[in-house]
Design a protein around this motif. Structure first.
Motif, PDB file in Angstrom:
ATOM      1  N   PRO A  52       0.813  -1.222   0.000  1.00 27.56           N
ATOM      2  CA  PRO A  52       0.000   0.000   0.000  1.00 27.56           C
ATOM      3  C   PRO A  52       0.845   1.272   0.000  1.00 27.56           C
ATOM      4  CG  PRO A  52      -0.857  -1.581   1.587  1.00 27.56           C
ATOM      5  CD  PRO A  52       0.463  -2.115   1.110  1.00 27.56           C
ATOM      6  N   ASP A  53       1.948   1.247   0.733  1.00 31.53           N
ATOM      7  CA  ASP A  53       2.851   2.401   0.783  1.00 31.53           C
ATOM      8  C   ASP A  53       4.216   1.992   0.253  1.00 31.53           C
ATOM      9  OD1 ASP A  53       0.941   4.083   2.019  1.00 31.53           O
ATOM     10  OD2 ASP A  53       1.378   3.148   3.944  1.00 31.53           O
ATOM     11  N   ARG A  54       4.709   2.776  -0.679  1.00 27.03           N
ATOM     12  CA  ARG A  54       6.027   2.520  -1.269  1.00 27.03           C
ATOM     13  C   ARG A  54       6.715   3.870  -1.446  1.00 27.03           C
ATOM     14  NH1 ARG A  54       8.331  -1.462  -4.645  1.00 27.03           N
ATOM     15  NH2 ARG A  54       9.933  -0.651  -6.017  1.00 27.03           N
ATOM     16  N   VAL A  55       7.864   4.041  -0.794  1.00 27.17           N
ATOM     17  CA  VAL A  55       8.547   5.334  -0.790  1.00 27.17           C
ATOM     18  C   VAL A  55       9.976   5.156  -1.290  1.00 27.17           C
ATOM     19  CG1 VAL A  55       9.310   7.276   0.617  1.00 27.17           C
ATOM     20  CG2 VAL A  55       7.144   6.142   1.129  1.00 27.17           C
ATOM     21  N   GLU A  78       8.887   4.527  11.271  1.00 26.72           N
ATOM     22  CA  GLU A  78       8.750   5.897  10.791  1.00 26.72           C
ATOM     23  C   GLU A  78       9.578   6.830  11.669  1.00 26.72           C
ATOM     24  OE1 GLU A  78       5.265   9.280  10.094  1.00 26.72           O
ATOM     25  OE2 GLU A  78       4.734   7.196  10.588  1.00 26.72           O
ATOM     26  N   ILE A 169       7.949   6.398   6.448  1.00 27.77           N
ATOM     27  CA  ILE A 169       6.919   5.414   6.803  1.00 27.77           C
ATOM     28  C   ILE A 169       7.588   4.234   7.513  1.00 27.77           C
ATOM     29  CG2 ILE A 169       5.436   6.008   4.842  1.00 27.77           C
ATOM     30  CD1 ILE A 169       6.430   3.402   3.500  1.00 27.77           C
ATOM     31  N   VAL A 195       9.018  -0.268   1.589  1.00 27.40           N
ATOM     32  CA  VAL A 195       7.661  -0.718   1.294  1.00 27.40           C
ATOM     33  C   VAL A 195       7.006  -1.157   2.600  1.00 27.40           C
ATOM     34  CG1 VAL A 195       8.130  -1.403  -1.084  1.00 27.40           C
ATOM     35  CG2 VAL A 195       8.500  -3.044   0.744  1.00 27.40           C
ATOM     36  N   SER A 196       5.745  -0.775   2.760  1.00 24.87           N
ATOM     37  CA  SER A 196       5.007  -1.186   3.949  1.00 24.87           C
ATOM     38  C   SER A 196       4.753  -2.687   3.895  1.00 24.87           C
ATOM     39  CB  SER A 196       3.693  -0.415   4.045  1.00 24.87           C
ATOM     40  OG  SER A 196       2.894  -0.646   2.896  1.00 24.87           O
ATOM     41  N   ASP A 273       6.222  -7.542  -1.910  1.00 23.66           N
ATOM     42  CA  ASP A 273       5.832  -6.592  -2.953  1.00 23.66           C
ATOM     43  C   ASP A 273       6.307  -7.068  -4.325  1.00 23.66           C
ATOM     44  OD1 ASP A 273       4.826  -3.943  -3.807  1.00 23.66           O
ATOM     45  OD2 ASP A 273       6.940  -3.567  -4.264  1.00 23.66           O
TER      46      ASP A 273
END
Length: 367
Positions: A52-55, A78, A169, A195-196, A273
């Motif tokens: 869902p979250d990828r930074v 985080e 994150i 990645v979350s 992922d």
């Protein structure tokens, strides 16, 4: 006469041997009883795991990289420090900006005093309006200089803060593209990716054919009530159940599919992922179906069949398949509950030969 006697003796000795060879012994085989199990109406698709979250971690200022503060592949929280860039030049910029602000504040204080004097003189008819207006302009200029120097100081402080690169994150961090001692900056590209982990998404395309089929059957199942399961490339089924949380609002014109997405719990980080998986949707009330191991199935030009044990002999049963459910096959026609289906030793089995059934354990649950 003598020859005839010897012929009879020879025939009496050899014939029992032929008789023994002509009566084959029973072939040992492993069997499983066909079981009737509750089976839900399933649909299967190819999907891909997405975080869902990828930074992407990037440097926002240019400088010498003093340290890498994480271990590749670890889960970072985080706000955890990741990289540290040399701070000396940025600290000097902050001090310089502070000095400029102090000078501008002093100039502003003097301008305010001069404006007050000019207004007092003008009120006593000892000064001119021109002098008062000039003093007011100087005061406004000094005030503007203070605002500009405050902004410069804030910019210098922000740049100093950018020398400490922290995790935006919580998630698992990948490989670092740079090491200590390199010069990094905005043009250095991605330094690392986070990645979350929990939960994860699984996205999969649903064809228009499936939507039309649902419309024809009058089904109005709420997508959020459908159980979503995952099967890995090795055939293992993931032990968590997900729920659909998104259906795209447009159809992909190149594939005529609608993208669907489900949320999957990932408490042990088993989902990665980008991973390719099989997505199984379970909807509707479970129905009782005959289920046998897929290992028992044999295919030929006429279709699919299995060997069963009947009266101590192997017999062929043609079957109609109704789909797969994990390691098991759903049988629509051809078998009844309790039939002894041969699953082991099939290479030695032929129709009609005697067999000796040995029950084997095959788990068909959790499919």
């Amino acid at each position: 006469m003598h020859t005839a006697i010897w012929a009879l003796v020879w025939f009496g000795l050899v014939f029992p041997a032929f008789a023994q060879e002509g009566a084959p012994s029973a072939v040992p085989v492993g069997t499983v009883n066909a079981e009737r199990k509750p089976v839900s109406r399933n649909m299967e698709f190819v999907g891909r795991i997405e975080a869902p979250d990828r930074v992407e971690i990037r440097a926002r200022v240019k400088g010498y990289l003093e340290d890498v503060l994480f271990k590749e592949g670890d889960v970072v929280k985080e706000g955890a420090p990741l990289y540290r860039i040399e701070q000396g030049l940025f600290e000097a910029d902050v001090q310089q900006a502070q000095g400029a602000l102090e000078r501008s504040k002093a100039a502003y204080t003097l301008a305010v005093i001069q404006l007050q004097r000019a207004e007092d003189l003008l009120s006593k008819n000892a000064g001119t309006a021109v002098a008062r207006d000039q003093a007011r302009a100087m005061e406004q200029q000094a005030k503007g200089a203070v605002l500009a120097d405050e902004a410069n100081l804030r910019t210098a402080q922000i740049n100093l803060g950018y020398t400490n690169i922290v995790a935006p994150i919580t998630g698992r961090i990948g490989r670092s593209s740079v090491t200590k001692g390199n010069v990094v900056g905005p043009d250095s590209g991605v330094l690392a990716t986070i990645v979350s982990q929990d939960p994860m998404y699984v996205t999969f395309p649903v064809s228009q054919r499936e939507f039309l089929r649902q419309a024809e059957t009058g089904s109005r199942t709420d997508p959020k009530s459908i159980n979503v399961q995952i099967r890995f490339s090795d055939g293992a089924t993931y032990d968590q159940v997900g729920r659909i949380n998104f259906l795209d609002v447009t159809v992909d014109r190149t594939t005529d599919t609608v993208m669907a997405r489900a949320t999957m719990p990932n408490p042990r980080s088993a989902l990665i992922d980008g991973q390719l998986v099989r997505v199984i949707l379970e909807a509707g009330t479970p129905q009782e179906k005959i289920v046998i191991p897929q290992a028992a199935l044999i295919a030929d030009q006429a279709g699919v069949y299995v060997f069963v044990v009947e009266d101590g002999k192997a017999a062929i049963r043609r079957v109609k398949l109704g789909g797969e459910i994990g390691p098991g096959a759903i049988i629509e026609e051809g078998l009844s509950a309790g039939d002894q289906v041969i699953v082991d030793g099939l290479q030695s089995v032929r129709s009609g030969i005697p067999v000796r059934a040995n029950p084997v354990s095959r788990t068909l649950n959790g499919m």
